[in-house]
Every structure is written in structure tokens, then in C-alpha cells.
Scaffold this motif. Sequence first.
Motif, PDB file in Angstrom:
ATOM      1  N   ALA A 160       0.827  -1.218   0.000  1.00  0.00           N
ATOM      2  CA  ALA A 160       0.000   0.000   0.000  1.00  0.00           C
ATOM      3  C   ALA A 160       0.853   1.256   0.000  1.00  0.00           C
ATOM      4  N   LEU A 161       1.886   1.294   0.855  1.00  0.00           N
ATOM      5  CA  LEU A 161       2.736   2.487   0.929  1.00  0.00           C
ATOM      6  C   LEU A 161       3.614   2.628  -0.302  1.00  0.00           C
ATOM      7  N   ALA A 162       4.027   1.524  -0.896  1.00  0.00           N
ATOM      8  CA  ALA A 162       4.789   1.587  -2.144  1.00  0.00           C
ATOM      9  C   ALA A 162       3.934   2.134  -3.271  1.00  0.00           C
ATOM     10  N   ASN A 163       2.623   1.975  -3.134  1.00  0.00           N
ATOM     11  CA  ASN A 163       1.674   2.384  -4.165  1.00  0.00           C
ATOM     12  C   ASN A 163       1.296   3.862  -4.073  1.00  0.00           C
ATOM     13  N   ASN A 164       1.862   4.608  -3.097  1.00  0.00           N
ATOM     14  CA  ASN A 164       1.496   6.014  -2.908  1.00  0.00           C
ATOM     15  C   ASN A 164       1.822   6.881  -4.118  1.00  0.00           C
ATOM     16  N   LEU A 203      10.607  10.723  -2.970  1.00  0.00           N
ATOM     17  CA  LEU A 203      11.895  10.604  -2.293  1.00  0.00           C
ATOM     18  C   LEU A 203      11.804   9.828  -0.978  1.00  0.00           C
ATOM     19  N   LEU A 204      10.632   9.842  -0.343  1.00  0.00           N
ATOM     20  CA  LEU A 204      10.500   9.256   0.999  1.00  0.00           C
ATOM     21  C   LEU A 204      10.115   7.778   1.041  1.00  0.00           C
ATOM     22  N   PRO A 205       9.112   7.307   0.262  1.00  0.00           N
ATOM     23  CA  PRO A 205       8.618   5.933   0.470  1.00  0.00           C
ATOM     24  C   PRO A 205       9.672   4.828   0.433  1.00  0.00           C
ATOM     25  N   PRO A 206      10.677   4.823  -0.464  1.00  0.00           N
ATOM     26  CA  PRO A 206      11.639   3.721  -0.423  1.00  0.00           C
ATOM     27  C   PRO A 206      12.352   3.571   0.921  1.00  0.00           C
ATOM     28  N   TRP A 207      12.640   4.695   1.596  1.00  0.00           N
ATOM     29  CA  TRP A 207      13.243   4.617   2.935  1.00  0.00           C
ATOM     30  C   TRP A 207      12.290   3.943   3.915  1.00  0.00           C
ATOM     31  N   VAL A 208      11.019   4.320   3.841  1.00  0.00           N
ATOM     32  CA  VAL A 208      10.007   3.735   4.723  1.00  0.00           C
ATOM     33  C   VAL A 208       9.872   2.235   4.456  1.00  0.00           C
ATOM     34  N   LEU A 209       9.847   1.851   3.195  1.00  0.00           N
ATOM     35  CA  LEU A 209       9.679   0.445   2.839  1.00  0.00           C
ATOM     36  C   LEU A 209      10.829  -0.406   3.376  1.00  0.00           C
ATOM     37  N   ILE A 210      12.061   0.075   3.201  1.00  0.00           N
ATOM     38  CA  ILE A 210      13.221  -0.679   3.694  1.00  0.00           C
ATOM     39  C   ILE A 210      13.163  -0.804   5.211  1.00  0.00           C
ATOM     40  N   VAL A 504      -6.649  -3.848   8.340  1.00  0.00           N
ATOM     41  CA  VAL A 504      -5.643  -3.359   7.398  1.00  0.00           C
ATOM     42  C   VAL A 504      -5.525  -1.836   7.475  1.00  0.00           C
ATOM     43  N   ILE A 505      -6.660  -1.155   7.497  1.00  0.00           N
ATOM     44  CA  ILE A 505      -6.658   0.317   7.522  1.00  0.00           C
ATOM     45  C   ILE A 505      -6.005   0.827   8.802  1.00  0.00           C
ATOM     46  N   ARG A 506      -6.309   0.199   9.933  1.00  0.00           N
ATOM     47  CA  ARG A 506      -5.677   0.612  11.200  1.00  0.00           C
ATOM     48  C   ARG A 506      -4.162   0.415  11.136  1.00  0.00           C
ATOM     49  N   HIS A 507      -3.732  -0.677  10.521  1.00  0.00           N
ATOM     50  CA  HIS A 507      -2.305  -0.978  10.413  1.00  0.00           C
ATOM     51  C   HIS A 507      -1.595   0.024   9.498  1.00  0.00           C
ATOM     52  N   ASN A 508      -2.295   0.522   8.492  1.00  0.00           N
ATOM     53  CA  ASN A 508      -1.707   1.458   7.538  1.00  0.00           C
ATOM     54  C   ASN A 508      -1.744   2.906   8.009  1.00  0.00           C
ATOM     55  N   MET A 509      -2.633   3.221   8.953  1.00  0.00           N
ATOM     56  CA  MET A 509      -2.965   4.609   9.270  1.00  0.00           C
ATOM     57  C   MET A 509      -1.758   5.444   9.681  1.00  0.00           C
ATOM     58  N   VAL A 514       2.078  10.065   8.386  1.00  0.00           N
ATOM     59  CA  VAL A 514       3.446  10.565   8.212  1.00  0.00           C
ATOM     60  C   VAL A 514       3.624  11.110   6.794  1.00  0.00           C
ATOM     61  N   LEU A 515       3.144  10.360   5.813  1.00  0.00           N
ATOM     62  CA  LEU A 515       3.269  10.798   4.421  1.00  0.00           C
ATOM     63  C   LEU A 515       2.410  12.032   4.152  1.00  0.00           C
ATOM     64  N   LEU A 516       1.244  12.122   4.806  1.00  0.00           N
ATOM     65  CA  LEU A 516       0.409  13.313   4.651  1.00  0.00           C
ATOM     66  C   LEU A 516       1.127  14.541   5.219  1.00  0.00           C
ATOM     67  N   ALA A 517       1.756  14.401   6.383  1.00  0.00           N
ATOM     68  CA  ALA A 517       2.508  15.515   6.966  1.00  0.00           C
ATOM     69  C   ALA A 517       3.644  15.936   6.034  1.00  0.00           C
ATOM     70  N   TYR A 518       4.306  14.959   5.439  1.00  0.00           N
ATOM     71  CA  TYR A 518       5.374  15.240   4.470  1.00  0.00           C
ATOM     72  C   TYR A 518       4.818  15.998   3.268  1.00  0.00           C
ATOM     73  N   LEU A 519       3.646  15.597   2.794  1.00  0.00           N
ATOM     74  CA  LEU A 519       3.025  16.273   1.648  1.00  0.00           C
ATOM     75  C   LEU A 519       2.636  17.710   2.000  1.00  0.00           C
ATOM     76  N   ILE A 520       2.158  17.933   3.211  1.00  0.00           N
ATOM     77  CA  ILE A 520       1.821  19.298   3.638  1.00  0.00           C
ATOM     78  C   ILE A 520       3.073  20.177   3.627  1.00  0.00           C
ATOM     79  N   LEU A 521       4.205  19.637   4.072  1.00  0.00           N
ATOM     80  CA  LEU A 521       5.470  20.376   4.001  1.00  0.00           C
ATOM     81  C   LEU A 521       5.833  20.701   2.550  1.00  0.00           C
ATOM     82  N   ILE A 522       5.574  19.744   1.656  1.00  0.00           N
ATOM     83  CA  ILE A 522       5.847  19.975   0.233  1.00  0.00           C
ATOM     84  C   ILE A 522       4.959  21.098  -0.297  1.00  0.00           C
TER      85      ILE A 522
END
Length: 536
Positions: A160-164, A203-210, A504-509, A514-522
Motif C-alpha cells: 500500500a505504501l509503495a503504491n502512494n 523521495l521518501l517511500p523507499p526509505w520507509v519500505l526498507i 488493514v486500515i488501522r495498520h496502515n494509518m 506521516v506521508l500526509l505531513a510530508y506532503l503538507i510540508l511539500i
Amino acid sequence: MFEQILDPTGHVWLSVLVSLVPLIALLFMLAALRMTAWLASILVGVITIPIGVYVWHAPLVGTLKSYLYGGLTGFWVIDWITFWGLIIFNTLVLTGDFERFKNWMIHHATADIRIQTIMLAWAFGALLEGLVGFGYPWAVVVPILVGLGIADLDAIRVAALANNAPVSYGALGAPILGLAAVTGLPMLALSASIGNVVAILALLPPWVLIYLVSGWEGVTEAWPLAIVGSLSYILGQWPVAHYLGPYLPDLSGALVSFWILFIFVKIWRPKTMRGFGGKPLAIQPTSEANALEMASLRQAFNSWMPFLVLILVVVGWTGPWSHLPAFSLTKLTVQAISSVTHTAISSTFNFAPLGGGTSTLASWLIILAILRPTRRQLGQVFSRTFKQMWGALLVAFFIFAIAYTFVYTGMANSLAFGLSKIGLFFVVLAPVLGWIGVALSGSNTSTNAMFGPVQAMTGRLLHLPVLMLPSFNSVGSEVGKPIAPQTASVGVSTSKLVRSEGQVIRHNMGWTLVLLAYLILISVLFYYFFPNSMSL
């Protein structure tokens, strides 16, 4: 010609509240009542038309025309391209070619879980998103990751996060095609603007995935892999988004990313090979004969051939040099005088028979000539595709019908006028609105259709760069995908967590926030430092 009313109730915030009724009704039906999306979109149309006619005093005939023209646009711009994209995918599945391609991908990902994750969840997932979308990357990638040793729930989160990052260009660019249709903004300009944002987001998701598959120790060992994974995707995605349009950035990004990673891991690998959770692994020998066969150029060409055909045909057909997409047989239009700009606005269905969907159909015909499936297989392809897509096909028609009605009656302008009172803080709220929309509707395309016109008009009222708020609406929708119930229901269909979307949604939330906060900074970064990149 009908002149829209900006404040039909005489009280700005009451008018805003009434204009929100269709959106609230749609989200309530989807989230609270868990109603199927196609039925909810039909019922919301029944609500929207009377509000537009009786509160905003729009003419009934004009309102019905705008509804029809919107529905036809949804069918031709969205359904026609996503249908043939899924037809191609199902053709590959039912002829066995997709299984061979998948095996080739798995073979070259090596045994290290970090390399497997970046090559399969990140690069391969982007390829699937670009071709099909609608949660299929999860459905295909999750069982692969589980087979490689990742626990089911964690495999879904990784997929799911790789699919962002790829979502705005998913299903051959359907979300951006829809956004251009409802806002009237140039498709190529929107594609480029969103491409700028996605390039930084990626730039961010690959770090999160690893980190998710190997922990901090795994990240400290494999950080070059995160850098190469993100930059290689951007290298393939950004130029195509800028210069060719929204149809192929995911496919080009996936291709470039996979092949650069393929070469990179031949030159460099982490010193310690690790499995899921960061557990060190012994190097497993591979059958020499099988390795030679899988590594051969012929095998590689045969595995990638259908995707190369699709890219070559669509690029040649839809690129800036081609006049085919601009050929129009007829245009159906109904106009109104905008309550904000006081100029004429149009709700138009443009029947351009040689658009992107037709280029995808042409690609499929060439792939058929190469693969030569049987008649029985072809029958199965169409049967499976209709079963999978009939609801989505209806949603595209009715959600665009609502969006056109929302704009024609003046409801979108009234809502935008009220939201503009928030001021420049709306730059921060724009991605949040997209995130909420897709989390509840499950579709980036639907979210762009409903919120895109409001975001565009709010931006004009705030004197922001015209592409800024619609772009962040779309990318905000990308970030909300991992917690979208409809996407999750498709994504878990091949795992042990069928009908456990809530878990699943609770696990992903957490990581989604974090990615939403990153997007707001962008978004703040673009507003203060790169506003010209979002101007026409």
C-alpha cells in the motif's frame, strides 16, 4: 443564458453548508452506510439536481444537460481508457504471460528482502498501478511478498505504501484526465504540475519500505538502495509527465526504476543479506541452467514485450506531435455565467474518438497479434473484465455527472467562495481535503472529479497559482489510498485478510499520516519557493 447565484440563501455560510450536502451525502453513504459506490453516486445525483434547481435557481433543462454531458465525459475520458487497460492485464494473465513476467521479476530481485521490496513492491507495483490501478497492485504484489516471507498484514502495508507515489498517474492517467475534464485546465500542464509534487513525494517511500521490512539496521546497510530506487523512478516519471502527458509516467517510471535497480544490484549489494525483520540469511545457490535462462536477453524481451508495445503505441499516438487525440466528431455544450468571474463557463462533452482509450485499444490489438490467444481465452478476458469493472464503469459515469452539475448550477463556486474565507491556510488544507476524499470514496479519479473544481476556484479567489490546489488535491488523494476501504477490499482479496479491511486500515494509518505531513510540508515549500512551477 443562466447567471449563477453566489449566495442563494443570503447567508454565506448557510449557502456553503447547503452546497456541501451532496458531498456529505456521498461520503456518508460510502463511509457510514458502506453503500456500493455506483449506487451512492446515482442517489447523490438525485439529491444534487433538485438542490441546484430549487436553491441555486438553475434551469432544469440546462442542469439535466450538464448532468448528461458530465456522465458521457466520465464514460469516454475515464471508462474507455481504464477498460482497455484492464483488458490488456487480463489478457496477459489468462494467456500465462503475466505469470512468466512475474517469475522473471522475482528471479531478478535476489534473496535480500530489501532488494525484493524495492524492485517488486516499488517498481513492479508502479507498473501495475500505471496499467490497471483500482487496488490491483496490492492484490498482485501482496501474495508475492507473503511468499518471500513477509507477514500478511505487513505485506499489505508495504504494498500500500509503495503504491502512494504512482496513484495520480494510475490506470493510464485516469485521475489527471478526469481532473482536466472537470476543471477545464490543460491536461499537460496538470500532468507537469502534479509530476513536480510526485517527484518530491517519491523521495521518501523507499526509505520507509526498507525500514518496514528490515528495521533501522537494515536501513543503515541499504540506504543506497533507497536513493537509487526513488531517483530512478523520478528519472523515468518526471520527463514523461512534463513532456508527454499523464498516460505513461507510471509505466516509464517503473521501467526505468526496475532496470536501473537491476544494474545497480549487480554492482552493489548490502554486505549482509537479510530476510524479513532484518534476520541475516545465508546466500542460496541458484540452478545454473535456470539462471542462464532467466537472465537471457530473449527471456527479458519476451517478459517485457507487452508493456513495451503499450508504451510505444500510446506515446506515438498521444504525444504532443500527434493530432489524433484532438480530432473531434462532435461537442455538446451547455453554458452559464459564472458567479465569480462573470464570464461564460461551459459544461462540454467532447467526443474525440481517437483519444487515449483508443490508443490503448490499438495497443491491445497488437499484443493480441503477438500472443495469439484462443477464442475461449478472449471470451474469458472480456467476461472477467466486465465482472471486475462494471461497478467502476458506472461510478465514472455518475460521479462526473454530479461534478458537472455541481459546477453548472453554481454550487461549486459558492462552496469555493466560502472556503476562500479561510485564507492562505487553505494551501495546507488542500492536500488534506484530497486525503479525506479518497479515504472515503476509494478513488483518486472520483475525488478529483468532486473536489477538483472547488479547489481550482478557491485557488483563483485566493490569487494562488492556478494549478496549485488541484495538484495537491490529486497528490493528497495518493497519500490517502492506503486507508481507502474500497481499495483495501480489492487489495486483501488475494491474502488471508479477506473482509478484514478495518484491521488493514488501522495498520496502515500511522505511516499514511506521516506521508500526509510530508506532503503538507511539500505544499508549503511550493507555495513559498516554487509558485511559478504551478502557473500556466
